[in-house]
Design a protein around this motif. Structure first.
Motif, PDB file in Angstrom:
ATOM      1  N   ILE A 286     -40.509  36.896 -53.672  1.00  0.00           N
ATOM      2  CA  ILE A 286     -40.799  36.731 -52.232  1.00  0.00           C
ATOM      3  C   ILE A 286     -39.941  37.697 -51.420  1.00  0.00           C
ATOM      4  O   ILE A 286     -40.439  38.398 -50.522  1.00  0.00           O
ATOM      5  CB  ILE A 286     -40.561  35.278 -51.788  1.00  0.00           C
ATOM      6  CG1 ILE A 286     -41.657  34.358 -52.340  1.00  0.00           C
ATOM      7  CG2 ILE A 286     -40.538  35.175 -50.251  1.00  0.00           C
ATOM      8  CD1 ILE A 286     -41.430  32.895 -52.058  1.00  0.00           C
ATOM      9  N   ARG A 290     -41.136  40.996 -49.323  1.00  0.00           N
ATOM     10  CA  ARG A 290     -40.729  41.107 -47.906  1.00  0.00           C
ATOM     11  C   ARG A 290     -40.118  42.474 -47.639  1.00  0.00           C
ATOM     12  O   ARG A 290     -40.402  43.115 -46.622  1.00  0.00           O
ATOM     13  CB  ARG A 290     -39.752  39.983 -47.591  1.00  0.00           C
ATOM     14  CG  ARG A 290     -39.083  40.055 -46.224  1.00  0.00           C
ATOM     15  CD  ARG A 290     -37.626  40.459 -46.376  1.00  0.00           C
ATOM     16  NE  ARG A 290     -36.870  40.291 -45.143  1.00  0.00           N
ATOM     17  CZ  ARG A 290     -35.719  40.890 -44.906  1.00  0.00           C
ATOM     18  NH1 ARG A 290     -35.186  41.700 -45.812  1.00  0.00           N
ATOM     19  NH2 ARG A 290     -35.079  40.696 -43.769  1.00  0.00           N
ATOM     20  N   ILE A 330     -47.228  36.894 -50.396  1.00  0.00           N
ATOM     21  CA  ILE A 330     -46.036  36.158 -49.942  1.00  0.00           C
ATOM     22  C   ILE A 330     -46.399  34.717 -49.607  1.00  0.00           C
ATOM     23  O   ILE A 330     -45.690  33.769 -49.985  1.00  0.00           O
ATOM     24  CB  ILE A 330     -45.409  36.857 -48.719  1.00  0.00           C
ATOM     25  CG1 ILE A 330     -44.750  38.180 -49.128  1.00  0.00           C
ATOM     26  CG2 ILE A 330     -44.358  35.953 -48.053  1.00  0.00           C
ATOM     27  CD1 ILE A 330     -44.217  39.003 -47.970  1.00  0.00           C
ATOM     28  N   MET A 331     -47.512  34.521 -48.904  1.00  0.00           N
ATOM     29  CA  MET A 331     -47.933  33.171 -48.526  1.00  0.00           C
ATOM     30  C   MET A 331     -48.252  32.326 -49.761  1.00  0.00           C
ATOM     31  O   MET A 331     -47.891  31.144 -49.826  1.00  0.00           O
ATOM     32  CB  MET A 331     -49.158  33.241 -47.609  1.00  0.00           C
ATOM     33  CG  MET A 331     -48.901  33.896 -46.264  1.00  0.00           C
ATOM     34  SD  MET A 331     -47.581  33.085 -45.331  1.00  0.00           S
ATOM     35  CE  MET A 331     -48.320  31.481 -45.050  1.00  0.00           C
ATOM     36  N   ASN A 334     -45.074  31.455 -51.490  1.00  0.00           N
ATOM     37  CA  ASN A 334     -44.365  30.469 -50.685  1.00  0.00           C
ATOM     38  C   ASN A 334     -44.941  29.064 -50.909  1.00  0.00           C
ATOM     39  O   ASN A 334     -44.196  28.086 -51.026  1.00  0.00           O
ATOM     40  CB  ASN A 334     -44.456  30.838 -49.199  1.00  0.00           C
ATOM     41  CG  ASN A 334     -43.604  29.931 -48.338  1.00  0.00           C
ATOM     42  OD1 ASN A 334     -42.390  29.876 -48.500  1.00  0.00           O
ATOM     43  ND2 ASN A 334     -44.239  29.211 -47.422  1.00  0.00           N
ATOM     44  N   ASP A 335     -46.281  28.955 -50.984  1.00  0.00           N
ATOM     45  CA  ASP A 335     -46.911  27.673 -51.306  1.00  0.00           C
ATOM     46  C   ASP A 335     -46.492  27.201 -52.692  1.00  0.00           C
ATOM     47  O   ASP A 335     -46.245  26.009 -52.915  1.00  0.00           O
ATOM     48  CB  ASP A 335     -48.433  27.805 -51.243  1.00  0.00           C
ATOM     49  CG  ASP A 335     -48.936  27.995 -49.821  1.00  0.00           C
ATOM     50  OD1 ASP A 335     -48.191  27.663 -48.878  1.00  0.00           O
ATOM     51  OD2 ASP A 335     -50.070  28.493 -49.647  1.00  0.00           O
ATOM     52  N   GLN A 337     -43.674  27.906 -54.150  1.00  0.00           N
ATOM     53  CA  GLN A 337     -42.275  27.465 -54.045  1.00  0.00           C
ATOM     54  C   GLN A 337     -42.204  26.034 -53.519  1.00  0.00           C
ATOM     55  O   GLN A 337     -41.351  25.250 -53.944  1.00  0.00           O
ATOM     56  CB  GLN A 337     -41.518  28.419 -53.117  1.00  0.00           C
ATOM     57  CG  GLN A 337     -40.006  28.320 -53.224  1.00  0.00           C
ATOM     58  CD  GLN A 337     -39.325  29.420 -52.433  1.00  0.00           C
ATOM     59  OE1 GLN A 337     -39.735  29.751 -51.328  1.00  0.00           O
ATOM     60  NE2 GLN A 337     -38.284  30.015 -53.003  1.00  0.00           N
ATOM     61  N   GLN A 338     -43.108  25.682 -52.613  1.00  0.00           N
ATOM     62  CA  GLN A 338     -43.144  24.315 -52.095  1.00  0.00           C
ATOM     63  C   GLN A 338     -43.614  23.330 -53.155  1.00  0.00           C
ATOM     64  O   GLN A 338     -43.066  22.234 -53.290  1.00  0.00           O
ATOM     65  CB  GLN A 338     -44.081  24.254 -50.884  1.00  0.00           C
ATOM     66  CG  GLN A 338     -44.266  22.861 -50.313  1.00  0.00           C
ATOM     67  CD  GLN A 338     -45.292  22.828 -49.205  1.00  0.00           C
ATOM     68  OE1 GLN A 338     -45.124  23.470 -48.192  1.00  0.00           O
ATOM     69  NE2 GLN A 338     -46.355  22.086 -49.404  1.00  0.00           N
TER      70      GLN A 338
END
Length: 568
Positions: A286, A290, A330-331, A334-335, A337-338
């Motif tokens: 991530i 970035r 990235i999105m 990120n999902d 990672q959640q």
């Protein structure tokens, strides 16, 4: 003499050594030099940022034989005695093991006696949030009006657990996470003095892994030195921290962008076999994506890149991949990672994410290939047929307009299941529902408003995420909270630990919170009743809720939650 860890050898001895906290050290130095320092201080902030070190330096400075001074001399008997712990007038207390009222009463009894060796008696209470509520109450009066020769310094990583009555009696200083560049500069000073060879990229990797803590950075540097042969290189740091090298991250992004699914999964499996941490891989990729996006936007943003090393391979991949692909990746990571926060098998979720990113690229490519085919020239026969259908439709519309209007009862459209971006942990919720107790939920509901008020005082942003929510089910150790807005569920996870600690203070019982959107809660609850509860029990429970809920809701509207008490 036995070996001492670097963070102990290089522990700050003067205010100048407290890097990254200038806003605190300058204030304290000015106050000490003008003899306007307070009788009580509260030092709060993340671990390893210098709270306890600052407390000890403050104790030395006000008791130094050269006082008033802006720095302790570290040569006089007072400074040396405080450093080695031989002066009994500077008392360090670990609140984690001294939590009772009796421990605080002992302090109240001893502070009235004048110091024996130095001008001021200093009490440094570390992790002060660990002491009990009754102990805090016993400390109140003493903290407000201590003798002139006494200074209290309270240190904590969780200031929201400290009563406001205590905080209001102290000067509060918030230590902030130390920037990566500051950590690297400090480590360069240390390795130069210690005559240790460490590569620049290795230092930057340590700083990133330390997450703003100087003590963590020095501990990782110590580990890397022990692991390496002669010179510490990036590979040594990655081996110690479980991180992933830039070359592997670059290769992973390239194969995903080229839709090489098999190669991406093989590369990820190879990382796991080599002992890399799956969660750390997601964190690293991530940040690397970035950095690529920032550099692609403008090369002038090079100074704020966190992980990337600007080499030819990095420049090439920045030019090759478009910004939208990077943003989407990235999105999706990120999902992921959640989601891995709620599972014991993070590897599976990461593999699914890798497949999704690669397949998304394939779908986009297929659409681009098919698009030219859809723009073929339409012949005249097809145009005539289309025109005939249009005319027939217009005729039918005009006929319906001329017919008398009959008011019809609108049909209720079936509910559509909107795809939710928030991952609902169904199995965990089913387990809570199986163990749910009505008394536990009722106790939480009765104290909910008081808890929200306490949370608002402690941390307004966290309160804003949970204000439009309500407890819907509870067991002895888990609480399910339904959120009106789905986005608040995701935002809540950033403040989860703090909210749970304040809820524990409000209830006197530790509860783990599982957030869920209201819409999803209705569906999950219905599924549970249909699949797990006997028909007669489910029917009886539903009938009870339908009979009681309207009455409770009406009472809540009239008097509010604070005055409402629900009884059998």
């Amino acid at each position: 003499m036995s070996y001492q860890a670097l963070y102990r050898v290089w522990r700050p001895r003067v205010f100048a050594d407290l890097v990254g906290q200038t806003h605190i050290t300058q204030t304290l130095q000015n106050a000490i030099a003008e003899k306007k320092f307070s009788h009580a201080y509260l030092f709060s902030g993340p671990r390893g940022t210098g709270k306890t070190s600052a407390a000890k330096i403050l104790a030395q400075t006000i008791n130094c034989e050269q006082a008033p001074t802006r720095e302790p001399c570290n040569k006089c008997s007072a400074c040396l005695g405080i450093l080695d712990g031989s002066i009994s007038d500077v008392i360090e207390i670990d609140a984690a093991s001294n939590t009772s009222v009796d421990d605080i009463r002992d302090i109240r009894e001893t502070i009235k006696y004048a110091p024996s060796s130095v001008p001021y008696k200093v009490y440094i209470i570390d992790e002060v949030h660990m002491i009990s509520v009754n102990a805090f109450n016993a400390l109140l009066k003493t903290l407000e009006e201590p003798p002139e020769h006494v200074v209290f310094i309270l240190a904590t990583t969780e200031p929201h657990k400290i009563p406001l009555t205590i905080i209001s009696r102290c000067q509060r200083f918030d230590f902030k996470p130390i920037g990566n560049k500051v950590i690297v500069d400090r480590m360069q000073e240390i390795i130069k003095t210690e005559e240790i060879e460490v590569n620049q990229d290795a230092l930057e990797a340590i700083a990133l892994a330390a997450e703003g803590g100087m003590r963590d950075a020095l501990s990782l540097l110590d580990q890397a030195i022990s692991y390496s042969d002669e010179k510490v290189v990036l590979e040594d740091v990655l081996a110690v921290t479980g991180g992933v090298s830039q070359s592997i991250l670059t290769e992973m992004i390239e194969v995903l962008h080229k839709q090489e699914v098999t190669e991406a999964l093989r590369l990820f499996e190879h990382m796991i076999e080599n002992g890399k941490d799956p969660s750390r891989f997601v964190f690293d990729i991530i940040y690397f994506l970035r950095d690529i996006l920032f550099y692609k936007t403008s090369s002038e943003l090079e100074d704020i890149l966190d992980t990337a090393i600007i080499d030819e391979q990095f420049k090439e991949i920045s030019q090759t991949i478009d910004s939208k692909w990077i943003s989407d990746a990235i999105m999706m990571f990120n999902d992921c990672q959640q989601q891995i926060k709620w599972t014991n098998s993070p590897k599976i979720f990461i593999e699914i994410t890798l497949l999704s990113i690669a397949n998304q690229a394939k779908e986009t490519s297929n659409l681009q290939v098919q698009a030219p085919q859809s723009t073929r020239k339409v012949d005249s026969v097809e145009i005539k047929e289309l025109m005939k259908k249009v005319n027939d439709l217009e005729k039918q519309i005009n006929e319906r307009k001329e017919e008398p209007q009959v008011q019809k009862r609108p049909k209720r459209e079936p509910a559509r299941n909107k795809q939710s971006s928030f991952h609902v942990p169904h199995e965990q919720i089913y387990k809570v529902l199986k163990e749910a107790k009505k008394e536990a939920l009722q106790t939480t509901a009765n104290n909910w408003e008081g808890f929200l008020t306490q949370l608002k005082r402690a941390h307004a942003p966290a309160h804003a995420t949970i204000i439009d929510s309500k407890p819907v089910a509870a067991s002895d150790d888990v609480l399910i909270v339904a959120f009106k807005y789905e986005i608040h569920c995701s935002l809540f996870l950033d403040h989860k630990d703090m909210v749970e600690s304040i809820l524990e203070d409000a209830l006197g019982n530790a509860l783990k919170i599982i957030p869920i959107p209201e819409v999803a809660w209705q569906q999950v609850r219905s599924d549970y009743i249909s699949n797990y509860e006997p028909d007669d029990q489910a029917t009886e429970k539903k009938a009870q809720e339908e009979a009681i809920s309207p009455l409770i809701e009406e009472a809540r509207k009239l008097v509010g939650d604070e005055l409402l008490e629900i009884k059998e």
